[in-house]
Design an enzyme around this catalytic site. Structure first.
Site, PDB file in Angstrom:
ATOM      1  N   CYS A  33     108.639  29.628  65.739  1.00 28.42           N
ATOM      2  CA  CYS A  33     108.943  31.026  65.414  1.00 28.42           C
ATOM      3  C   CYS A  33     109.128  31.231  63.912  1.00 28.42           C
ATOM      4  O   CYS A  33     109.127  32.351  63.436  1.00 28.42           O
ATOM      5  CB  CYS A  33     110.196  31.485  66.157  1.00 28.42           C
ATOM      6  SG  CYS A  33     111.662  30.531  65.724  1.00 28.42           S
ATOM      7  N   CYS A 103     116.931  29.012  69.998  1.00 29.69           N
ATOM      8  CA  CYS A 103     117.712  29.613  68.909  1.00 29.69           C
ATOM      9  C   CYS A 103     119.085  28.945  68.825  1.00 29.69           C
ATOM     10  O   CYS A 103     119.613  28.744  67.733  1.00 29.69           O
ATOM     11  CB  CYS A 103     117.868  31.109  69.141  1.00 29.69           C
ATOM     12  SG  CYS A 103     116.363  31.926  69.729  1.00 29.69           S
TER      13      CYS A 103
HETATM   14 FE1  FES Z   1     113.223  31.313  67.012  1.00 28.52          FE
HETATM   15 FE2  FES Z   1     115.218  32.770  67.769  1.00 28.52          FE
HETATM   16  S1  FES Z   1     113.121  33.167  68.132  1.00 28.52           S
HETATM   17  S2  FES Z   1     115.297  31.090  66.446  1.00 28.52           S
END
Ligand code: FES
Length: 143
Positions: A33, A103
């Site tokens: 991400c 996360c």
């Molecule tokens: Fe990657 Fe939250 S979407 S840290």
């Protein structure tokens, strides 16, 4: 989808910022991400974390995870902080959607990474850090 605790920490995160003369600084990232989390620790001579700040360039769950993680470890010993797992973070948040579990992993790794830095600078060794690779945790090779 998100618990009230998550929303509350996202809109009103605790311990945001940085510590200029930190005793340990850790930065981690998730390559998928691209989110990045940085933590700053003040640690006294009794290995108590007296202050902690964070900066998270990432999603709301990452911000909520870092916020609650800093609350969990403030005033705790280094050893206690090393035992704060991502599971504990999720638990304290009242749960996270499964796509957002990574996360919370970022928060666990940021804690470990900051303590790794502290340990390296102060010639300390913690068995909880065995096998922990701060470089691997920092990887955000999509940039
Ligand atoms: Fe990657 Fe939250 S979407 S840290």
């Amino acid at each position: 989808m998100y618990t009230e605790i998550v929303m509350e920490h996202f809109t009103n995160p605790r311990n945001v910022g940085e510590i200029k003369d930190a005793d340990g600084v850790g930065q981690v990232g998730n390559p998928k991400c691209g989110d990045i989390m940085k933590m700053y620790f003040k640690i006294d001579e009794n290995e108590v974390i007296t202050d902690v700040k964070f900066k998270t360039f990432g999603c709301g769950s990452a911000i909520a995870s870092s916020s609650i993680a800093t609350e969990l470890i403030k005033g705790k010993t280094v050893k206690e902080a090393l035992n704060v797992s991502n599971k504990k973070v999720v638990e304290e948040l009242g749960g996270l959607p499964s796509a957002k579990i990574h996360c919370s992993v970022l928060a666990e790794q940021a804690i470990k990474s900051a303590i790794y830095d502290y340990a390296a600078k102060h010639d300390k060794h913690y068995e909880e850090l065995e096998g922990f690779d701060p470089k691997a945790a920092q990887e955000d090779d999509h940039h």
